[in-house]
Structure formats: structure tokens, C-alpha cells
Design a protein around this motif. Structure first.
Motif, mmCIF file in Angstrom:
data_model
loop_
_atom_site.group_PDB
_atom_site.id
_atom_site.type_symbol
_atom_site.label_atom_id
_atom_site.label_comp_id
_atom_site.label_asym_id
_atom_site.label_seq_id
_atom_site.Cartn_x
_atom_site.Cartn_y
_atom_site.Cartn_z
ATOM 1 N N ARG A 327 0.856 -1.046 -0.001
ATOM 2 C CA ARG A 327 0.163 -0.101 -0.070
ATOM 3 C C ARG A 327 0.935 1.365 0.007
ATOM 4 O O ARG A 327 0.470 2.454 -0.632
ATOM 5 C CB ARG A 327 -0.925 0.164 1.298
ATOM 6 C CG ARG A 327 -1.919 -0.952 1.290
ATOM 7 C CD ARG A 327 -2.939 -1.112 -0.060
ATOM 8 N NE ARG A 327 -3.931 -1.842 -0.010
ATOM 9 C CZ ARG A 327 -4.748 -2.184 -0.939
ATOM 10 N NH1 ARG A 327 -4.541 -1.970 -2.267
ATOM 11 N NH2 ARG A 327 -6.163 -2.674 -0.629
ATOM 12 N N VAL A 416 -6.071 0.614 7.110
ATOM 13 C CA VAL A 416 -5.329 -0.112 5.814
ATOM 14 C C VAL A 416 -4.939 -1.644 6.259
ATOM 15 O O VAL A 416 -5.108 -2.326 5.377
ATOM 16 C CB VAL A 416 -4.098 0.881 5.296
ATOM 17 C CG1 VAL A 416 -3.486 0.005 4.247
ATOM 18 C CG2 VAL A 416 -4.358 2.178 5.098
ATOM 19 N N CYS A 420 -6.479 -5.090 4.457
ATOM 20 C CA CYS A 420 -5.477 -6.079 3.881
ATOM 21 C C CYS A 420 -5.905 -7.386 4.211
ATOM 22 O O CYS A 420 -6.113 -8.312 3.427
ATOM 23 C CB CYS A 420 -4.228 -5.616 4.419
ATOM 24 S SG CYS A 420 -3.387 -4.321 3.195
ATOM 25 N N ARG A 470 -10.371 9.592 0.971
ATOM 26 C CA ARG A 470 -10.270 8.663 0.235
ATOM 27 C C ARG A 470 -11.776 8.505 -0.600
ATOM 28 O O ARG A 470 -11.618 8.073 -1.923
ATOM 29 C CB ARG A 470 -10.363 7.035 0.860
ATOM 30 C CG ARG A 470 -10.539 5.944 0.289
ATOM 31 C CD ARG A 470 -10.452 4.670 0.907
ATOM 32 N NE ARG A 470 -10.585 3.440 0.041
ATOM 33 C CZ ARG A 470 -10.424 2.033 0.357
ATOM 34 N NH1 ARG A 470 -10.277 1.831 1.954
ATOM 35 N NH2 ARG A 470 -10.378 1.169 -0.205
ATOM 36 N N ASP A 476 -10.531 3.785 -6.011
ATOM 37 C CA ASP A 476 -9.486 3.187 -5.332
ATOM 38 C C ASP A 476 -8.051 3.041 -5.937
ATOM 39 O O ASP A 476 -6.961 2.854 -5.148
ATOM 40 C CB ASP A 476 -10.072 1.724 -4.671
ATOM 41 C CG ASP A 476 -10.850 2.094 -3.617
ATOM 42 O OD1 ASP A 476 -10.819 3.239 -2.780
ATOM 43 O OD2 ASP A 476 -11.408 1.038 -2.810
ATOM 44 N N TRP A 479 -6.515 6.198 -5.564
ATOM 45 C CA TRP A 479 -6.160 6.390 -4.173
ATOM 46 C C TRP A 479 -4.787 5.575 -3.738
ATOM 47 O O TRP A 479 -3.921 6.376 -3.206
ATOM 48 C CB TRP A 479 -7.425 6.038 -3.023
ATOM 49 C CG TRP A 479 -6.927 6.049 -1.781
ATOM 50 C CD1 TRP A 479 -6.975 4.945 -0.871
ATOM 51 C CD2 TRP A 479 -6.875 7.294 -0.966
ATOM 52 N NE1 TRP A 479 -6.741 5.493 0.372
ATOM 53 C CE2 TRP A 479 -6.914 6.917 0.330
ATOM 54 C CE3 TRP A 479 -7.108 8.374 -1.270
ATOM 55 C CZ2 TRP A 479 -6.523 7.736 1.513
ATOM 56 C CZ3 TRP A 479 -6.853 9.710 -0.080
ATOM 57 C CH2 TRP A 479 -6.765 8.952 0.893
ATOM 58 N N TRP A 480 -4.720 4.319 -3.973
ATOM 59 C CA TRP A 480 -3.619 3.855 -3.496
ATOM 60 C C TRP A 480 -2.259 4.108 -4.201
ATOM 61 O O TRP A 480 -1.410 4.054 -3.798
ATOM 62 C CB TRP A 480 -3.912 2.115 -3.552
ATOM 63 C CG TRP A 480 -5.094 1.617 -2.599
ATOM 64 C CD1 TRP A 480 -6.090 1.083 -3.186
ATOM 65 C CD2 TRP A 480 -5.048 1.570 -1.386
ATOM 66 N NE1 TRP A 480 -7.015 0.787 -2.011
ATOM 67 C CE2 TRP A 480 -6.362 1.133 -0.925
ATOM 68 C CE3 TRP A 480 -4.402 2.186 -0.174
ATOM 69 C CZ2 TRP A 480 -6.783 1.191 0.453
ATOM 70 C CZ3 TRP A 480 -4.842 2.276 1.265
ATOM 71 C CH2 TRP A 480 -5.986 1.595 1.414
ATOM 72 N N ARG A 484 1.100 5.548 -2.311
ATOM 73 C CA ARG A 484 2.595 4.905 -2.622
ATOM 74 C C ARG A 484 3.358 5.938 -3.007
ATOM 75 O O ARG A 484 4.426 6.140 -2.612
ATOM 76 C CB ARG A 484 2.280 3.971 -3.602
ATOM 77 C CG ARG A 484 1.890 2.432 -3.036
ATOM 78 C CD ARG A 484 1.770 1.633 -4.188
ATOM 79 N NE ARG A 484 3.193 1.266 -4.860
ATOM 80 C CZ ARG A 484 3.839 0.182 -4.395
ATOM 81 N NH1 ARG A 484 3.408 -0.424 -3.373
ATOM 82 N NH2 ARG A 484 5.172 0.248 -5.020
#
Length: 597
Positions: A327, A416, A420, A470, A476, A479-480, A484
Motif C-alpha cells: 500500500r 489499511v 488487507c 479516500r 481506489d 487512491w492507493w 504510494r
């Protein structure tokens, strides 16, 4: 320059922007702001705590903006805060800190367990940013300064509270690199939530020496430039302790040298920038076991009678690191490895030597931390303190006023991790469990340039704000990728909230400043006001930020769609439903809702 209209004192930490521009600027400790060519006073907006613009004296080459203190702008909780000279000396990045850049520390301490006493030295290498003959370092006033040596010369110094002003016999030149040897001794003060520097014992009566200095300050036990903007590029840590003890500090283990007198010196090398409060000593009768995750070394140090418990509980480390690697990008300190070290307090994010005292149980000290059942599925301390390797240790705030950059991101990292391992629905439930811990009585971003750890809302409201962001982004994949890139872009840097705002603006090509401004610089949540107008619903935002315009998801008759409220009333059809059926998705957006009659 932004100046107080009465005193002509600089006003630091103010946001300066044009509402239509992507970039937000910030006044520095001197009240200075550098604006791009073309800015004019007609589109210049200033948001300063407790001030309103009074008079503008500007030209194309600069000028002053005078700000008038206005009690109507003062947050009542912040109005009760009192800061003294010691707070300012510790908190501000003053002229004798600004004039130099610390490069390395070589810290050496000899721990006398019986006397609870330290003898130590720190070789400090620095480059002058400008000409000067004085620098400021810090060491608590109860600790003795034995000498400060520059080459063959013993330097003169003055002390004020915990600040140490060191004078040189000649001007140190801009761009030149120098070093001093700072020798000191004394009994460090046991202080702060987790002990500061503490001499404890394990349950068998063996010595257990620990440090935990976030907030109270690293200068409680060793001399350094005790602030956040200037992190050293690297450092070495040498700790001499009785030979029956093992010292675990930050960085990569170098050696354990038997001194032949019943003591052993442990030497560690930190290969990356490190914030002062992360520097740690953990000395006990430790047992050690190890593992790897790819090329990353994983080392665990626990009391021998907890070894089997640790081997069971620490199996959570690998899946956690794999989640965060995915992530937020790869673990940021690979040369130093990852360590988890048992201590007699809850835990702390000491860089590459995360400390752990959660009793080898899930939850937080065996409590359901967010009250929704999910906290008991994992070890809170392993997860929360380890996420700080990315947010807090790698990406660091320039000032504790902006510590949500550590704690808000770190607390969001818990959700987060939950996503996961347990899925999106549990993550949303988990983060919303934090709502009961939020006060909303003072801004997340606190007073700047003083020694003040801001409201606990930086943790819980900060995480809920991240969850809100978010769902504003509402993509998504984007977003991710954004998170990163954020972790990589600001790796090993110290940043301000304005840097975060500008990053989001630039990467998402949208002005996010009003959303950040409302959630971080004001205490109150934005309020969605709604009313029934016949077959329609009318809505608008009530917020402190005039141009607040956050999109929002709502549900009606089982369907969910996005609306775009602003400060102006808008209407749309209820499609045969009632106002009570029109439900804002408050699990995705941390807001208040007010139904007007």
C-alpha cells in the motif's frame, strides 16, 4: 512579510493562497512568504490563526502584510494555552538553529546502572548555512556539560533553560563543514508518558534500561539539536552497559566489544535520516530470534521468559509488512532492518527498533480499542508503531504543530492493515469506531514554533479525515497509487501540511485546499444542512471555509449517488421518497448533518 500590526512581530504558519490557484504557501518563522510572479493583492487570501488582514503594503519586489489580532478568530481551547520562554526555545527554529545543517551524530554513552548515571559524548558534524559564530543545541538543564571541544579549543557556552548556545572564537563560514565534541554527564530525568530515560527492572529483578522521549524531548538524555526540521543524514550509537545486558538501539548492529571490566559496548549504525526522539536505548537481559522477509532482516528481542509468547505473537509482523509494502511502498529502512524490542511500556515508533509492550496479546493492552470488535483481531501496538516507519520516521513533520502527518496517517494505517487482512467492510467499521474518541474542540494543526503536542484529534479525527479523502477521490486505484507516490515522494523528508495539500492538488489536478483547511485548521466539522421543499430536498454546506465544496454520497431507496453541495442552497427530487429516507453516507464522510424544519 506577515506581521502583527501592533508589535510588528512575524506571524508564522499562515496559509497564503489565491482561491483559484493549486499551490498554497505558508509563512515561515520570520513571517516571510515567497509568492510566484503575478500574484496581486486583489486575489491574495490569508488564513492566519487569530488574525485578520489589516493593511497590505506590497510591490512587485515584496512588502509587508499587517495582520490584526481578532478575538473572534481565536479557538477557545487554544486561547487557554500558555507558553513560556522555555517552550519557545525548544519549539522554534530560531536563528542559531537555522544557520547550520547537522550532518551526523556519533553518540557514545556509558550507563552506570547502580548510580542511574550517564557519562557520554556526542561528536556533532555540521555545515554552516550562513556565516556565524554561534549555534544552538539542547540538553536538559539537570544534565552536566563537562566540556564542548572544537579541535583543540574548549568552547564557551551559555545555558538558558534546556537550550545551550555555543560560541566559537572565529566566524564559521557558509558552506564549510565543522565538528565539535560535546561531553556531558548526569542523572537523566525519568519523565513523560513512557519514562523519558528510565532505569527499571524485569520481573526477575534484572536491570531494564529504556528510553521513550516523544514530546518530552531527546535532549532529556543526550545533547542534540532537539527539533524536527533538521534530521542528521546518519549516526552511530555506542552504549556501554553491564555485560549481562544486551543493548538494542537503532540501525544495523556493528559490534559488541567486551571491555574487560564487566561491561560491554554495543555499537549500532543508522544509515538513514532519523528524528531525535526516535533515537533509543533498550538494555536488558534479552533473548534474540530472527527471520527475514525477502532481503529484509527481522530481528526480535524479548525477555527470555517471554520467548515462546513472542514467537507466537510476532508472526503478525510479516503479513503486516507485506500489506504496508503493497500500500505504501517498500519498507523505507532496509539497510538498518526491522527490529521489534520488548519494553515495559506500551510501545513507541523508534526507527528500525520499534519498541513493544503490549503483553503479547491482541487489542491494545487487551482492550477493544475502537469498541467495534475488530481491534481484538490483531496486535494494535505491532501495527500502529510499525506504520510509523513510513509516516513519522520516513515522512516526518517539520514541526509538532503538524504532527497529524505522523499520527493521523499512522492511525489510518491501522484501517489499511484491517482492510488487507479482513476486508473493506471491516476497515470502514474499524475507522468509524474512532468517532467516539474525537473532541472537535481545537484544530488538528496546532500553534507553531512552540513545544506543544497538539490535540489527540490528530490521531482519530486525522484517520477519519483520511477515510473521507479516500471517498472524495472515489477511485481506489487512484487512491492507493497516490498514497504510494506520497510515501516515495516525501521519503526521508520533513514537511508541512501545505506540502501535503499541494501534493494532493497537483496529483489529482483539483483544488483540495478547502477540504484540508476545514478539517485541519478549524475545530468544527463541516455540516450538511438539509431541508424538505415539497417533493425536493435542498442542501448546502455550513463550514468555516467559505469555498468549502466537498462532494458527498447519499442513499435513497437503496440506491447510492453523489451530490456536490456548496455553500449555496441546491435542490433535487426525492423521487417519491421522504426526507428521512435521504441518508448521507456518514461512514464514508466524517461530517455532521443538520435537518432544518
Amino acid at each position: 512579510m506577515l506581521l502583527d500590526s501592533r508589535t510588528r512581530a512575524p506571524v508564522p504558519g499562515a496559509l497564503v493562497f489565491s482561491p483559484s490557484e493549486m499551490t498554497v504557501h505558508r509563512s515561515d518563522v520570520n513571517g516571510a512568504v515567497t509568492l510566484p510572479v503575478g500574484y496581486t493583492t486583489s486575489d491574495l487570501t490569508i488564513h492566519a490563526k487569530s488574525y485578520r488582514p489589516h493593511a497590505v503594503q506590497m510591490s512587485e519586489i515584496g512588502g509587508n502584510v499587517l495582520l490584526t489580532y481578532d478575538e473572534a478568530y481565536v479557538n477557545q481551547r487554544e486561547a487557554q494555552m500558555v507558553f513560556d520562554r522555555a517552550d519557545t526555545l525548544r519549539g522554534t527554529y530560531g536563528p542559531f538553529r537555522q544557520n547550520n545543517d547537522i550532518l551526523t551524530y556519533d553518540l557514545r554513552i556509558d550507563v552506570d546502572v547502580e548510580e542511574k548515571f550517564l557519562h557520554g559524548s556526542n561528536k556533532i558534524q555540521f555545515t554552516m548555512v550562513e556565516n556565524g559564530d554561534r549555534i544552538q543545541l539542547d540538553l536538559f538543564e539537570n544534565m552536566n556539560i563537562d566540556s564542548i571541544v572544537f579541535g583543540e579549543i574548549e568552547l564557551e557556552y551559555t545555558r538558558e533553560h534546556n537550550a545551550v548556545f555555543i560560541d566559537f572564537p572565529q566566524t564559521l563560514r557558509q558552506g564549510q563543514t565543522y565538528s565539535i565534541d560535546f561531553h556531558y554527564s548526569g542523572r537523566p530525568r525519568e519523565s513523560g508518558r513512557f519514562g523519558g530515560f528510565a532505569f527499571r527492572e524485569d520481573s526477575l529483578g534484572n536491570p531494564w534500561i529504556i528510553t521513550a522521549c516523544q514530546g518530552i524531548g531527546a535532549s532529556l538524555w543526550w545533547p542534540n539539536k532537539d527539533q524536527q526540521p533538521d534530521e542528521v543524514d546518519s549516526m552511530t550509537i555506542s552504549v556501554n552497559v553491564p555485560s549481562e545486558l544486551t543493548d538494542v538501539s537503532n540501525g544495523r548492529f556493528v559490534s559488541a566489544d567486551d571491555q574487560g571490566d564487566g561491561t560491554t559496548t554495543y555499537r549500532w549504525k543508522v544509515h538513514y535520516p532519523i528524528n531525535n526522539y526516535s533515537v533509543s536505548v533498550n538494555s536488558a537481559n534479552y533473548a534474540h530470534f530472527a527471520d527475514t522477509l525477502g532481503d529484509l532482516t527481522l530481528d526480535y528481542y524479548v525477555l527470555p521468559y517471554h520467548l515462546e509468547d513472542a514467537k507466537r505473537q510476532f508472526t503478525q509482523v510479516k503479513p503486516m509488512l507485506q500489506c504496508f509494502n503493497e500500500r505504501f511502498g517498500d519498507y523505507p529502512f532496509p539497510r538498518d532492518g526491522y527490529k521489534l524490542v520488548e519494553v515495559p511500556y506500551a510501545g513507541m515508533e523508534h526507527q528500525s527498533a520499534v519498541t513493544y509492550g503490549n503483553r503479547f496479546q491482541n487489542g491494545y493492552l487487551e482492550r477493544d480499542w475502537t469498541g467495534v470488535g475488530i481491534s481484538l483481531l490483531f496486535d494494535f501496538i505491532i501495527v500502529h508503531e510499525s506504520i510509523h516507519e513510513w509516516f513519522g520516521n520516513s515522512v516526518s513533520a517539520n514541526d509538532v504543530s503538524d504532527a497529524w502527518i505522523h499520527e493521523g496517517w499512522g492511525t489510518y494505517g491501522e484501517a489499511v492493515y484491517v482492510e488487507c487482512l479482513f476486508g473493506y467492510d471491516d476497515a470502514i467499521t474499524y475507522v468509524n469506531g474512532y468517532k467516539d474518541k474525537v473532541g472537535n474542540v481545537e484544530p488538528i494543526v496546532g500553534p507553531t514554533g512552540v513545544n506543544h503536542w497538539t490535540t489527540q484529534d490528530q490521531y482519530f479525527k486525522g484517520a477519519l479525515f483520511m477515510n473521507t479523502l479516500r471517498h472524495v477521490v472515489d477511485d481506489d486505484d487512484k487512491w492507493w497509487a497516490l498514497l504510494r507516490e506520497y510515501a516515495e515522494h516525501f521519503k526521508y523528508q520533513n514537511i508541512w501540511t501545505t506540502d501535503v495539500i499541494n501534493f494532493f492538488n497537483a496529483r489529482l489536478e483539483r483544488v483540495f485546499r478547502p477540504i484540508f483547511q476545514q478539517y485541519l485548521y478549524f475545530a468544527d466539522l463541516p455540516v450538511l444542512q438539509m431541508r424538505s421543499d415539497g417533493d425536493d430536498v435542498s442542501y448546502r454546506w455550513e463550514a468555516d471555509v467559505e469555498d468549502f465544496d466537498m462532494p458527498l454520497k447519499v442513499r435513497l431507496n437503496g440506491a447510492i449517488h453523489t451530490i456536490h453541495p456548496t455553500a449555496e442552497w441546491q435542490s433535487e427530487s426525492l423521487n417519491g421518497g421522504a426526507l428521512a429516507d435521504w441518508q448521507p453516507a456518514t461512514e464514508f464522510f466524517y461530517i455532521d448533518v443538520e435537518v432544518l424544519r
